[in-house]
Design an enzyme around this catalytic site. Structure first.
Site: not given
Ligand code: BES
Ligand code: ZN
Ligand code: MN
Length: 496
Positions: A255, A267, A278, A337, A341
Site C-alpha cells: 500500500k 481525519k 501510509d 478513509d 483496501r
Molecule cells: N491509514 C489508515 C490506517 C492507519 C491508522 C495507519 C493508524 C497507521 C496508523 C487507514 O487508511 C484508515 O484510515 N483506516 C480506517 C478504516 C476505517 C475507516 C474503516 C481506520 O483504521 O480508522
Molecule cells: Zn490509509
Molecule cells: Mn485512511
C-alpha cells in the site's frame, strides 16, 4: 545511505577506534572480547559486574571512558540478555541500542566485538542493527540527534556475512527514509522516481504505470482514491528474475498512500499528523526487492506498489459512490478513509494477473489492528494457512513480531452491500482489521495470499532505545527471509 562495514582481526584491547562495543550475557562468565578487555584493564569489567554496574540485562549499556590498557576512547558493554533467550531479534536490538547511544555524537571509527562464534544469522542481524541504531528521522534537522559512524569494524564475522548484512541494512534504511520523508517530497510520482533510481542501482527491472495506463487497465478503485489529489497516481512494478524462466513469481504488494487525509471522511488533525507513513507498505516492498536483487536470490519475485494520495477537492470520490475495480467487482464507498483496501484491490489484481504463485501484501491498513495487537505487532491474515505459516516462521526468525487474526466466514456478511457487490467498510468498527482483510480477499482469487497489517510497527510515535521514532523499516527483513527460504528449497513454489 550506506555505512562502510569491514571485518577486523585486531584484538579488542589494541584496536584504535573511537569506540569499542563488547557484548555480555546476563549471569554468564566474561567471555571472548569482554574477557580480553577485562584482562587488559586489570579487571575493570569484573569489578563493574561485581558492583552490578554491568548486569547483562538485554540492552543495558555501561560506558567506560578512556579505560587504561586499551587503545579505544570509549568502551561500551552492551547487555545481551539471558543466553537461552538470545535470537536474531535480540542480537539486532542489542547492537542497535549500543549504536544509537554512540551515535549521539560523530565518531569516525566504531568497532563491534559482539559474538564470538555466533551463527551467520545472528551476526547478520547484529550488523544490520548497528546501522538501524544510528540512522534516524532527523533528515531535515541542521543539528542532528544521530550521527552515522564514518566506519564500522566488526570482529568475528566472515566477510560474506558483512556484505549481506550491509545489503539488508541498506534495504531497511531505504524503507525508513522513504517513510520519513514528508508527503511534500514523497508523492506518487516522486516515489516512482525513487523506485526507478533504486532499481537501476540494484538491477531490478521496473515498469511504471501512469494515470493513462491505470485508466486503460480499468483500475477504478485506485483511480477513485486519487481523484481528490492534484498528484497523479502511479503503479510501480519491479521484477527480479532470479529463478528458472517461466517459474511463477512470488508477489510482494505494498500500500502506497503517500498521504492519507481520510478524504471527505476527513481525519481529525491528530490522526493525520503521521499519515505520511501510509506508504510504508510500498516502501517495505521496495526496500526488500532491492535486497533480494542485490543478493541475487535464485527466485522470481515481483514487487507491486499502488501509489496515490488520499486528499480532498471538488473531484474527490464520495460516500455512496460505486466503483468498479479492475477485477470487475463493484464497490460501494461508505468511508473514504478506508482507502487502502481500494488501492490494494487493484494492485492485488495486477499481481494475480501477472501469474503470482503466492502473494504477500503489506499495508498500514487499519487502526483496528493497532487496537488489537498494539504498536509493535503486525497482524497476519490469510486465505491459505500453509502460506501464512511460512510468512510467520520467517518473521519469527527475523525477530519481527506478527500474530495471526482469524478469517472466519462469519465475517463475510459484514462487507456485503445493498447496492454493489461489496462495500469498503464493515458493520460498525469491531473486528476492523479482519473486515479489511476480508475485503482484500475478494481480489486475490485462489492465489495463496497473506496480508500483513503493519499499521502498528511501521511507524514509531516515540523513540525506543534501539531505534529512533518515525519509519521503522519493519518487515523488510521478513520479506527477504521469505525469499531466502525459497532458495533453501523449503517453499519452492510449484509452476502453475
Ligand atoms: N491509514 C489508515 C490506517 C492507519 C491508522 C495507519 C493508524 C497507521 C496508523 C487507514 O487508511 C484508515 O484510515 N483506516 C480506517 C478504516 C476505517 C475507516 C474503516 C481506520 O483504521 O480508522
Ligand atoms: Zn490509509
Ligand atoms: Mn485512511
Amino acid at each position: 545511505m550506506s555505512i562502510s562495514v569491514t571485518v577486523t582481526q585486531e584484538p579488542a584491547a589494541t584496536i584504535a577506534a573511537d569506540a569499542v562495543v563488547v557484548g555480555y550475557f546476563q549471569d554468564a562468565p566474561l567471555e571472548g572480547a569482554a574477557a580480553e578487555l577485562n584482562k587488559a584493564t586489570g579487571g575493570a569489567l569484573a569489578q563493574l559486574i561485581e558492583s552490578e554496574d554491568i548486569t547483562g540485562k538485554h540492552g543495558a549499556l555501561t560506558t567506560i571512558l578512556a579505560p587504561a590498557g586499551t587503545s579505544a576512547t570509549t568502551v561500551v558493554v552492551v547487555g545481551l540478555g539471558p543466553e537461552d533467550e538470545f535470537d536474531c531479534g535480540a542480537a539486532l536490538r542489542a547492537a542497535a541500542t549500543a549504536a544509537k547511544a554512540l551515535a549521539s555524537k560523530p565518531r569516525a571509527r566504531v568497532a563491534f566485538y559482539l559474538g564470538d562464534g555466533w551463527s551467520n544469522d545472528l551476526m547478520e542481524a547484529a550488523i544490520c542493527g548497528a546501522t538501524i541504531g544510528c540512522e534516524g528521522q532527523d533528515l531535515y534537522r541542521a543539528d542532528k540527534d544521530l550521527h552515522p559512524f564514518g566506519e564500522v569494524l566488526w570482529s568475528g564475522a566472515d566477510p560474506a556475512t558483512v556484505v549481506t548484512a550491509a545489503t539488508v541494512a541498506e534495504g531497511v534504511s531505504l524503507a525508513r527514509r522513504l517513510v520519513n520523508e514528508p508527503a511534500s517530497v514523497i508523492y506518487p510520482e516522486s516515489f516512482a522516481a525513487q523506485a526507478v533510481e533504486a532499481s537501476g542501482a540494484c538491477g531490478l527491472e521496473i515498469e511504471v504505470w501512469d494515470k493513462a495506463k491505470l485508466e486503460a487497465e480499468k483500475c477504478g478503485a485506485l483511480l477513485a482514491v486519487s481523484r481528490g489529489s492534484v498528484r497523479e497516481p502511479r503503479l510501480v512494478i519491479v521484477r527480479h528474475q532470479g529463478g528458472p524462466d517461466g517459474e511463477a513469481p512470488l508477489a510482494l504488494v505494498g500500500k502506497g498512500v503517500t498521504f492519507d487525509s481520510g478524504g471527505l471522511s476527513l481525519k481529525p488533525s491528530d490522526g493525520m499528523k503521521t499519515m505520511k507513513c501510509d506508504m510504508a507498505g510500498a516502501a517495505t516492498v521496495l526496500g526488500a526487492m532491492c535486497v533480494i536483487a542485490k543478493l541475487n536470490l535464485p527466485v522470481n519475485v515481483i514487487g507491486l506498489m499502488g501509489l496515490t494520495e488520499n486528499m480532498v477537492n471538488g473531484a474527490s470520490f464520495k460516500l455512496g459512490d460505486v466503483l468498479t475495480a479492475r477485477n470487475g467487482k463493484t464497490i460501494e464507498v461508505l468511508n473514504t478513509d478506508a482507502e487502502g483496501r481500494l488501492v490494494l484491490a487493484d494492485t492485488l489484481d495486477v499481481a494475480v494477473g501477472l501469474g503470482a504463485a503466492q502473494i504477500i501484501d503489506l499495508a498500514t491498513l487499519t487502526g483496528a489492528c493497532v487496537v488489537a495487537l498494539g504498536t509493535d505487532v503486525a497482524g497476519l491474515m490469510t486465505n491459505d494457512q500453509t502460506w501464512c505459516h511460512e510468512v510467520e516462521a520467517a518473521s519469527q526468525v527475523c525477530g519481527e513480531r506478527a500474530w495471526q487474526l482469524p478469517m472466519f466466514k462469519e465475517f463475510n456478511s459484514q462487507i456485503k452491500s445493498k447496492v454493489a457487490d461489496i462495500k469498503n467498510v464493515g458493520e460498525g468498527r469491531w473486528g476492523g482489521a479482519i473486515t479489511a482483510a476480508k475485503f482484500l480477499a475478494e481480489f486475490v482469487g485462489d492465489t495463496p495470499w497473506t496480508h500483513i497489517d503493519i499499521a502498528g510497527p511501521a511507524f514509531l510515535d516515540s523513540p525506543k532505545p534501539w531505534i529512533d521514532a518515525g519509519g521503522s523499516g519493519a518487515f523488510v527483513r521478513t520479506l527477504v527471509e521469505v525469499a531466502r527460504r525459497w532458495q533453501d528449497g523449503t517453499t519452492r513454489i510449484p509452476t502453475r
